[in-house]
Scaffold this motif. Sequence first.
Motif, PDB file in Angstrom:
ATOM      1  N   PRO A  83       4.138  -2.303   1.546  1.00 23.88           N
ATOM      2  CA  PRO A  83       3.628  -1.367   2.192  1.00 23.88           C
ATOM      3  C   PRO A  83       2.992  -1.558   3.514  1.00 23.88           C
ATOM      4  O   PRO A  83       2.339  -2.662   3.604  1.00 23.88           O
ATOM      5  N   LEU A 108       6.818   3.008   4.057  1.00 29.09           N
ATOM      6  CA  LEU A 108       7.669   1.963   3.465  1.00 29.09           C
ATOM      7  C   LEU A 108       9.129   2.287   4.311  1.00 29.09           C
ATOM      8  O   LEU A 108      10.075   2.573   3.843  1.00 29.09           O
ATOM      9  N   ILE A 130      11.207  -3.416  -3.947  1.00 35.93           N
ATOM     10  CA  ILE A 130      10.220  -2.543  -3.011  1.00 35.93           C
ATOM     11  C   ILE A 130       9.609  -3.620  -2.021  1.00 35.93           C
ATOM     12  O   ILE A 130       9.567  -4.620  -1.923  1.00 35.93           O
ATOM     13  N   TRP A 142       2.871  -0.645  -5.845  1.00 31.45           N
ATOM     14  CA  TRP A 142       2.476  -0.138  -4.738  1.00 31.45           C
ATOM     15  C   TRP A 142       0.975   0.459  -4.767  1.00 31.45           C
ATOM     16  O   TRP A 142       0.299   0.587  -3.800  1.00 31.45           O
TER      17      TRP A 142
END
Length: 269
Positions: free
Chosen positions: A115, A171, A112, A215
């Motif tokens: 953000p 993202l 990931i 997140w």
Amino acid sequence: MTNSTDDTNKTDGTGNPAIGLLTGKVVFITGASRGIGAAAARLFTAEGAAVVLAARSTDALERIVTGIRAEGGVADAVPVDLADRASIRAAVDRAAQLHGRLDGAFNNGAAIQRPGPLDTTSDEDIDEQFAVNFRAHWTAMTVEAALMRQGGGGAIVNTSSIGSRRANPALPAYGAMKRALNSITETAAVTWAPQRIRVNGITPGGTATEMIDAWEAATPGIIEANVARTPLGRMAEPREIAEVAAWLLSDRASMVTGALVPVDGGAGA
């Protein structure tokens, strides 16, 4: 090697009886130490597969392997760094050494990004997203397909994301690489169909994994917002995503290739 194929008293993890969906198949899984990958490891073995589990966290993998073996399943753990192409090739080679063939692959590992909007995404984040969420799948699919050809075919499933199907301002690098993954999934399906290798993708929506917890920690309220956008009104459980991958890897999906299957509770509708 002894493969447990007696599913009489097995369940798929929900109390539903296992039906031997993957009986006799050897399946390689990346990102198998947690979340969707760990759920897939348990489900696939309950459905009769022998699994080779790959991730960076080998301690976590060994705990999963121990649990599967305690239930009579066949599982092995191999380390892999998805940012390292040689490591990916070595992990798939280990599957070949263990079983002599490969029938299915679930390329599920991912990273990931931090953000944030497109114009503040760092070069380092872009590089990591390219390496792990795009190039790793390309490398893995290529070596998996080479092994599958030796056995007359197989099936590959790539984990993409609902974020690949639309603009992804929170993202941007993650969404871009997952959209690129969709493209090579479709291309591989067309390229390898004559060799009886099916290639499909799944695009999960919000799923209750460590990734979305991270997140949420960076962007409080994201889980609530995600649920609000989901017609079924909840997050998916990792097992629910793994169920779709299991079907796509099975012979029940023998005419399905080049598909990108939403598993998002209607959020992408």
